[in-house]
Structures are given as C-alpha cells and as structure tokens.
Design an enzyme around this catalytic site. Structure first.
Site, PDB file in Angstrom:
ATOM      1  N   ASP A  22      64.984   8.478  12.197  1.00  0.00           N
ATOM      2  CA  ASP A  22      64.974   7.905  10.843  1.00  0.00           C
ATOM      3  C   ASP A  22      63.548   7.712  10.335  1.00  0.00           C
ATOM      4  O   ASP A  22      62.636   7.428  11.106  1.00  0.00           O
ATOM      5  CB  ASP A  22      65.723   6.559  10.863  1.00  0.00           C
ATOM      6  N   HIS A  39      61.537  15.819   5.933  1.00  0.00           N
ATOM      7  CA  HIS A  39      62.524  16.414   6.836  1.00  0.00           C
ATOM      8  C   HIS A  39      61.906  17.581   7.624  1.00  0.00           C
ATOM      9  O   HIS A  39      62.191  17.770   8.801  1.00  0.00           O
ATOM     10  CB  HIS A  39      63.753  16.886   6.054  1.00  0.00           C
ATOM     11  N   LEU A 133      67.965  21.385  30.019  1.00  0.00           N
ATOM     12  CA  LEU A 133      68.310  20.249  29.161  1.00  0.00           C
ATOM     13  C   LEU A 133      69.575  20.533  28.354  1.00  0.00           C
ATOM     14  O   LEU A 133      69.716  21.617  27.775  1.00  0.00           O
ATOM     15  CB  LEU A 133      67.140  19.987  28.197  1.00  0.00           C
TER      16      LEU A 133
HETATM   17  C1  IPE Z   1      70.828   7.472  10.134  1.00  0.00           C
HETATM   18  O1  IPE Z   1      69.823   7.320   9.177  1.00  0.00           O
HETATM   19  C2  IPE Z   1      71.299   8.902  10.164  1.00  0.00           C
HETATM   20  C3  IPE Z   1      70.364   9.883  10.708  1.00  0.00           C
HETATM   21  C4  IPE Z   1      69.182   9.644  11.193  1.00  0.00           C
HETATM   22  C5  IPE Z   1      70.830  11.223  10.703  1.00  0.00           C
HETATM   23  P1  IPE Z   1      70.151   6.811   7.708  1.00  0.00           P
HETATM   24  O2  IPE Z   1      68.865   6.765   6.978  1.00  0.00           O
HETATM   25  O3  IPE Z   1      71.221   7.638   7.113  1.00  0.00           O
HETATM   26  O4  IPE Z   1      70.727   5.346   7.985  1.00  0.00           O
HETATM   27  P2  IPE Z   1      70.868   4.105   7.008  1.00  0.00           P
HETATM   28  O5  IPE Z   1      71.488   4.602   5.747  1.00  0.00           O
HETATM   29  O6  IPE Z   1      69.495   3.567   6.769  1.00  0.00           O
HETATM   30  O7  IPE Z   1      71.705   3.143   7.776  1.00  0.00           O
HETATM   31  C1  IPE Z   2      66.332  10.503   8.490  1.00  0.00           C
HETATM   32  O1  IPE Z   2      65.343  10.169   7.600  1.00  0.00           O
HETATM   33  C2  IPE Z   2      66.844  11.907   8.281  1.00  0.00           C
HETATM   34  C3  IPE Z   2      68.239  11.990   7.843  1.00  0.00           C
HETATM   35  C4  IPE Z   2      69.026  10.982   7.635  1.00  0.00           C
HETATM   36  C5  IPE Z   2      68.749  13.312   7.596  1.00  0.00           C
HETATM   37  P1  IPE Z   2      65.690   9.552   6.185  1.00  0.00           P
HETATM   38  O2  IPE Z   2      65.898  10.681   5.222  1.00  0.00           O
HETATM   39  O3  IPE Z   2      66.829   8.610   6.289  1.00  0.00           O
HETATM   40  O4  IPE Z   2      64.355   8.789   5.840  1.00  0.00           O
HETATM   41  P2  IPE Z   2      64.223   7.349   5.191  1.00  0.00           P
HETATM   42  O5  IPE Z   2      65.019   6.402   6.016  1.00  0.00           O
HETATM   43  O6  IPE Z   2      64.738   7.460   3.782  1.00  0.00           O
HETATM   44  O7  IPE Z   2      62.750   7.064   5.239  1.00  0.00           O
HETATM   45 MG    MG Z   3      66.946   6.631   6.670  1.00  0.00          MG
END
Ligand code: IPE
Ligand code: IPE
Ligand code: MG
Length: 239
Positions: A22, A39, A133
């Site tokens: 995240d 990303h 792995l």
């Molecule tokens: C969790 O991250 C999902 C992934 C890393 C794929 P999110 O950014 O979607 O989670 P929330 O919305 O902050 O809980």
């Molecule tokens: C996690 O990073 C990646 C996915 C959920 C695909 P985020 O896109 O949730 O990044 P933040 O949390 O908005 O910084």
């Molecule tokens: Mg996020």
C-alpha cells in the site's frame, strides 16, 4: 544487487510472508505525478522483494495486488492497473520461470479481461512444477469471498462446514498460513486480505510507502519477526 544481509537462524525465517503493498498513490502524489506512476514504481518494489525472499530462504510470498474493493476506483485507474498487470506478467514470467518460481493467482477473476485471464492461466501452468519460491498473486481477491467460496463448494458437495473443511477449500489450500504479514503505507487494517489465513500471523505494519520498500526494509521486517514469540494461545514454554 550485492547487499550484506544479516544472517538469521533458519528456524527464525518465516516460511510464508504476505504483503499488503500500500502507498503507491501517495508516493506518486508526493512527486506531483499521477497515481499510475506510483503503481509502476510499486512493480519495481515487488520485484525487489521477490528476489529478497529467494535470498533469505522464504518459501512462499503472497502479494496483494488488487482487492475486490479496488474495482470501485476511478475507471481510468482500474484500466491502467490492469494494463500494468498484463505488461508486468508478460515481461516477468520468463525470468520468474528461469529462477524456479512457481506462480499462482487467487481471487475472483470473472471480471478480468480474457487476455489477462489467459496470461495468468499460462503463467501458472508454465511454472507449476517449479520448486523454488511459491509466489501467490492476490488479484480481484477478498478474504470474505475466499471463505464464502470455500463454504459454497462444501455445500455443493453436501459436506459439513467445519474449520478443517473450509481450510481445505480456500483459494490456496496447500500452503501454510502466512507467518508474517507486512503492510506498508501506514494503515492499521487488513482491508479484506487473507481474513482466515491471518488468524495467528505476526503483523508488521510500517509507515514506509510501498515504492520505497527495499531489501533493507525487508531484512528489518524479518529481524523483527525473528524476535517474536508465537504462542498460538498457549503459555510461554518456561512458565
Ligand atoms: C489494500 O490497499 C489493497 C491492496 C494493496 C491491493 P487499499 O489502498 O485498497 O486499502 P484501503 O482502501 O486503504 O483499506
Ligand atoms: C496500493 O497503493 C496499490 C493498490 C491498491 C492497487 P494505493 O493505490 O492504495 O496507494 P495509496 O494508499 O492511495 O497511497
Ligand atoms: Mg491504499
């Protein structure tokens, strides 16, 4: 990459590490760039961690790449994420295979494009017999979906629903539960990841944003894990 990794005793290395990757969006925003840029940087971090798992002798790695709830993001972000998924998989699969990685995908893939579904199926088939792995990519995944699909499959077969029976029908039934969960990005929640399998997992929640997560941050997570006492509801041995 040459790095001096602190040597931890083998029995203190987690067999299975799960990661909620995240913070990509915030990482991009800090650089005044679109979320997709974050990303892309996130893919590089994932590559680093796959390599680090090899080096440390971690046997299985589950990466949360896209949750069921992530479908609710703006359509453009979802499209770009899917495109990145296809591109990354096409580019990486040969080198993963060469390195003995066995790749699997878990989640509800019904809404994925046929091209992506075919790529996932081909990658899983190609690497099925590899013994290095095990890399599990959770995409379109939800922990609640996983438990519900396991229960539904037992019902279809007319079997009683017991914890052991559910266990045997989860999307990945033949791996030990994660020993260590790493969540980057500062949130203190599971966001519907492996709800069943994380029951006794050690939780390492860090503020670092995922694109910044590197080999030394991973080593730190392993060192933290090595110092944990896992009790599983029992009392410490010396008591
Ligand atoms: C969790 O991250 C999902 C992934 C890393 C794929 P999110 O950014 O979607 O989670 P929330 O919305 O902050 O809980
Ligand atoms: C996690 O990073 C990646 C996915 C959920 C695909 P985020 O896109 O949730 O990044 P933040 O949390 O908005 O910084
Ligand atoms: Mg996020």
């Amino acid at each position: 990459m040459t790095q001096n990794l602190p040597k931890l005793p083998d029995d203190r290395i987690p067999a299975h590490v799960a990661v909620i990757m995240d913070g990509n969006g915030r990482w991009a925003r800090q650089r005044l760039r679109p979320r997709a840029f974050g990303h892309q940087a996130g893919v590089k971090a994932a590559r680093r961690i796959v390599r680090a798992c090899h080096q440390h002798g971690v046997k299985a790695l589950t990466l949360f790449a896209f949750s069921q709830e992530n479908w609710q993001r703006p359509p453009l972000e979802v499209t770009l994420l899917m495109r990145l998924f296809v591109r990354t998989l096409s580019r990486e699969i040969n080198s993963l295979h060469k390195n003995g990685v066995r790749i699997r995908f878990i989640g509800d893939h019904r809404d994925f494009a046929p091209e992506l579904r075919a790529l996932m199926a081909d990658a899983a088939a190609l690497t099925e017999a590899n013994t290095g792995l095990t890399l599990v990519v959770a995409a379109g995944y939800g922990g609640q979906w996983d438990i519900a699909q396991a229960a539904a499959s037992l019902c279809r077969d007319g079997l009683p629903i017991t914890p052991q029976a559910i266990e045997s029908r989860l999307a990945v039934a033949d791996l030990p539960h994660p020993d260590l969960l790493i969540r980057t990005g500062g949130e203190k929640r599971l966001s519907n990841f492996l709800m069943w399998q994380l029951a006794y997992t050690e939780l390492h929640l860090v503020d670092m944003l995922w694109p910044d997560f590197d080999e030394s941050a991973f080593s730190e997570a392993l060192a933290w894990y090595a110092g944990r006492e896992r009790r599983f509801g029992r009392v410490p041995e010396a008591s």
